[in-house]
Design a protein around this motif. Sequence first.
Motif, short mmCIF file in Angstrom:
data_model
loop_
_atom_site.label_atom_id
_atom_site.label_comp_id
_atom_site.label_asym_id
_atom_site.label_seq_id
_atom_site.Cartn_x
_atom_site.Cartn_y
_atom_site.Cartn_z
N UNK A 183 50.69 7.18 18.07
CA UNK A 183 49.50 6.61 18.72
C UNK A 183 48.27 7.07 17.95
N UNK A 184 47.61 6.20 17.17
CA UNK A 184 46.50 6.64 16.32
C UNK A 184 45.25 6.97 17.12
N UNK A 185 44.58 8.00 16.70
CA UNK A 185 43.28 8.34 17.27
C UNK A 185 42.29 7.23 16.95
N UNK A 186 41.48 6.86 17.92
CA UNK A 186 40.52 5.79 17.72
C UNK A 186 39.57 6.14 16.58
N UNK A 187 39.37 5.17 15.70
CA UNK A 187 38.50 5.38 14.54
C UNK A 187 39.26 5.73 13.28
N UNK A 188 40.59 5.92 13.41
CA UNK A 188 41.40 6.26 12.25
C UNK A 188 42.52 5.24 12.09
N UNK A 189 43.07 5.21 10.86
CA UNK A 189 44.27 4.42 10.56
C UNK A 189 44.08 2.93 10.87
#
Length: 664
Positions: A125-131
């Motif tokens: 689950x990617x952190x918002x603002x990344x990937x």
Amino acid sequence: MRGADLELLTGVSRPTVHPAGGRAVVSVTHPSLAADATIGQLWNIPLSGHAAPRRLTRGFRDSAPAFSPDGRLIAFLRGGPKSPSQLMVVDAAGGEPVVATDRKLGVTEFAWAPDGRSLAFVSRDPEQGRYGTVEGIDPNGERARRIDTLKYQANGLGYITDRRSHVYVVSVPDVWAEPPVAPIAEPDGSSRPAPAVATPRALTSGDWDDSTIAFSPDGSTLAFVSSRHDGRDDDLRSNVFLVPVDGGREPSDETGEHGSFSVVAVAYGLNGALYFSAQDVGQGGRDFVAKNTALYVIDHPGAAPRLLTDPETVDLTESEIVAFRDDSVLVSDRRRGALVLTEVEADGAARRLTDDLTVVGGAGAAGGTIVVSVSDAATAGDVAVIDDDGLRRLTDFSRALRAAGVIAPRELTVTGRDGYPIHGWVVAPEGAGPHPVLLNIHGGPFAAYTAALFDEAQVYAAAGYAVVMCNPRGSAGYGQEHGRVIRQRMGTVDLADVLDFLDGAIAATPGLDAERVGVMGGSYGGYLTAWTIAHDHRFAGAIVERGYLDPAAFIGTSDIGSFFSDEYTGTDPSGIAAQSPQAVVDRVRTPTLVLHSSSDLRCPLGQAERYYAALKRGGVEAELVIFPGEDHELSRSGRPRHRRERFEIILDWWDRHLPVKARR
């Protein structure tokens, strides 16, 4: 076999067997030079009769097939050239697959619910603002990472603390429904949205990774593996947790109070008991060196685990757990260069089902039928069924590879200088010789060469070199004592063993030239190669690949740096220096090629750069080769064009320093 024959190396996944028997499905993959990627599809394998195996799907990279409990559907993972794998479902009779997930970072594993109406899966689950979660923000434009743990990267993946893996449940899509159509514009300019993929429901969350999932037989509970305890940053413990599928309470730890486990695999038996395999990592939670993985069973929730296999003599590190009969499971025991399929009963009684020459890569079972994926000296991967006569092969995916040329290895046991038996193989070219000899040293160190077809040995032998490879002390498959003897004694008996095996192999094998030898290895094999050439100057050349070369500098730079050097080379500075190739690089006189990958997080590039610089400053003929974008797994799963180029560079080095025909 030549380097360009990489495309003929066929890998076969763990089989899934239809509940009614009669057929199995596997994923068949191979490196593609045209796509510069590993590609593969699902294949249908009839278990009897004269029908031939046939391709079932035509995706770019289809993997991990699993029949639904009623056998009507097959779920699998599908990846694209530049997209992560998503969960797909297809009619078992064939047809167009339907997408079940659209996760930003893809899906890594899944499991069918027993009622066949839902699927559990694991996804980061990617952190918002990344990937890529925000359009226009590339990796270099992301905000700074604030790190407060020692475990924040993983080789082949990168940063992990901002994309934790968790467990989800999603409804199975209707593969028989009318297919969706693209939305059309209405007269008012609006449009109907296309049908969306079902929204999954999260079962776990938190600042840790959850994986390795299994449904209970009644479907009410999901087992998974996680490290959630205090102090997880300083040890290697992981435990088995249970979580109710319908929610309502937090996951419960089923093993943490009963031992110091590092869990490898988990599965429910047909009798409802929960099986898991794990290393016992000791009271401090860090004693992982050469610890064999053993099988345990939890008879009912809350019960203490029972040990079923002897960790001194049985090693299940590379094994999955497959439910078979009501009171038994199937596992693969790593032993003397083989993976032996073994049935283990609930009372610990064990029965071996395959021989000591076959590597069983995966097993599937249904209705008393066992189907396995296997490799041996003549195949990189095939499918077989186990019947009363043993293994009955169902496929021949390596036919083209054998036509290109495969040399059978000669098994050999050499008695070392201290009387210790050293087991290994020699792959020698055809003809009388004399053949120049390459001593190959495997990685790990708690790993092993096997009797199965090894592409590197085949390429070097086809070029005219005799390849000598053994499993010295420190290796896996010969008991824990064999593996643990080099703990904080690296470069001692392991060095003696590889040199004694080299001498013994040359003496026992006609046509090998004792005066013309080279040495090479990767990872720990790179370590022992670098250590060898500092202590023995007989070699015409050396290749040190992705090496563990400076134990002191490993800490804080490697993804396993928080524990590996501490446990293998110790914490005393003088003891570390006594086992460090970097500390004795000034003794090297052998021309040395240093191979490394730019994105290797296991043995970081700096290990190679410092070693290479010291060689050059010491006047040693040396060359550094860096493969862009590759990680520690280049030689096994890197881009096919890089893998081919690697072979070309290696053979060019040997042609210059150890030519097949001695130059006068």
